[in-house]
Scaffold this motif. Structure first.
Motif, PDB file in Angstrom:
ATOM      1  N   ASP A 179     -41.222 -12.361  31.377  1.00  0.00           N
ATOM      2  CA  ASP A 179     -40.820 -10.957  31.492  1.00  0.00           C
ATOM      3  C   ASP A 179     -40.642 -10.573  33.182  1.00  0.00           C
ATOM      4  O   ASP A 179     -39.890 -10.110  33.678  1.00  0.00           O
ATOM      5  CB  ASP A 179     -41.564  -9.719  31.122  1.00  0.00           C
ATOM      6  N   VAL A 232     -35.367  -9.158  24.090  1.00  0.00           N
ATOM      7  CA  VAL A 232     -34.810  -9.505  25.339  1.00  0.00           C
ATOM      8  C   VAL A 232     -33.628  -8.665  25.626  1.00  0.00           C
ATOM      9  O   VAL A 232     -32.724  -8.996  24.795  1.00  0.00           O
ATOM     10  CB  VAL A 232     -34.543 -11.132  25.176  1.00  0.00           C
ATOM     11  N   PHE A 233     -33.475  -7.996  26.581  1.00  0.00           N
ATOM     12  CA  PHE A 233     -32.184  -7.269  26.917  1.00  0.00           C
ATOM     13  C   PHE A 233     -32.066  -6.973  28.272  1.00  0.00           C
ATOM     14  O   PHE A 233     -32.810  -7.178  29.019  1.00  0.00           O
ATOM     15  CB  PHE A 233     -32.778  -5.959  25.973  1.00  0.00           C
ATOM     16  N   ASN A 234     -30.868  -6.333  28.272  1.00  0.00           N
ATOM     17  CA  ASN A 234     -30.460  -5.604  29.823  1.00  0.00           C
ATOM     18  C   ASN A 234     -29.565  -4.616  29.293  1.00  0.00           C
ATOM     19  O   ASN A 234     -29.680  -4.030  28.320  1.00  0.00           O
ATOM     20  CB  ASN A 234     -29.842  -6.788  30.855  1.00  0.00           C
ATOM     21  N   ARG A 263     -30.376  -9.780  35.051  1.00  0.00           N
ATOM     22  CA  ARG A 263     -31.892  -9.592  34.884  1.00  0.00           C
ATOM     23  C   ARG A 263     -32.230  -8.973  33.475  1.00  0.00           C
ATOM     24  O   ARG A 263     -31.630  -8.052  33.219  1.00  0.00           O
ATOM     25  CB  ARG A 263     -32.255  -8.490  36.215  1.00  0.00           C
ATOM     26  N   TRP A 264     -32.953  -9.940  32.884  1.00  0.00           N
ATOM     27  CA  TRP A 264     -33.210  -9.657  31.343  1.00  0.00           C
ATOM     28  C   TRP A 264     -34.817  -8.963  31.375  1.00  0.00           C
ATOM     29  O   TRP A 264     -35.604  -9.689  32.089  1.00  0.00           O
ATOM     30  CB  TRP A 264     -33.056 -10.690  30.898  1.00  0.00           C
ATOM     31  N   SER A 265     -34.923  -8.175  30.540  1.00  0.00           N
ATOM     32  CA  SER A 265     -36.255  -7.882  30.139  1.00  0.00           C
ATOM     33  C   SER A 265     -36.619  -8.513  29.160  1.00  0.00           C
ATOM     34  O   SER A 265     -35.939  -8.615  27.899  1.00  0.00           O
ATOM     35  CB  SER A 265     -36.618  -6.322  30.094  1.00  0.00           C
TER      36      SER A 265
END
Length: 116
Positions: free
Chosen positions: A17, A79-81, A58-60
């Protein structure tokens, strides 16, 4: 004393992360192999870290659940943006505080098909 698989899994999720690729690579054993179960791709540890570091945007990475035994751990994460959502289950084989194998299963964020 080496870190437990549970501790390694929590650190793994945090490093992914934070995009701390240098430290993440030190968590992988020299012989680490990463397999994407969903499409059959196989990476060495450094190849997998480079793949993630080079992935656009940029992914969380948010760990939703971590389950561990004596030598294995599973990290289920979102996993998202701003534009997309995926789910991943990362199955980690841990020995001597290092990850020796990762099997990742990815799915998109769409709802499961409904029966008619």
């Amino acid at each position: 004393m080496t870190a437990s698989p549970a501790a390694v899994a929590h650190l793994f999720a945090s490093l992914v992360d934070r995009r701390d690729w240098v430290r993440l690579e030190t968590l992988l054993a020299e012989d680490c192999v990463v397999t994407f179960v969903h499409d059959g791709r196989v990476f060495t540890g450094p190849e997998w870290v480079a793949f993630n570091a080079d992935y656009p945007g940029r992914w969380s990475f948010v760990a939703e659940d971590i389950v561990a035994t004596d030598h294995r751990a599973v990290v289920r994460a979102r996993v998202f943006n701003d534009e997309a959502l995926f789910h991943v289950a990362s199955f980690l084989t841990v020995r001597d505080g290092l990850i020796h194998q990762i099997d990742e299963v990815w799915a998109d964020g769409h709802a499961a098909p409904q029966e008619d």
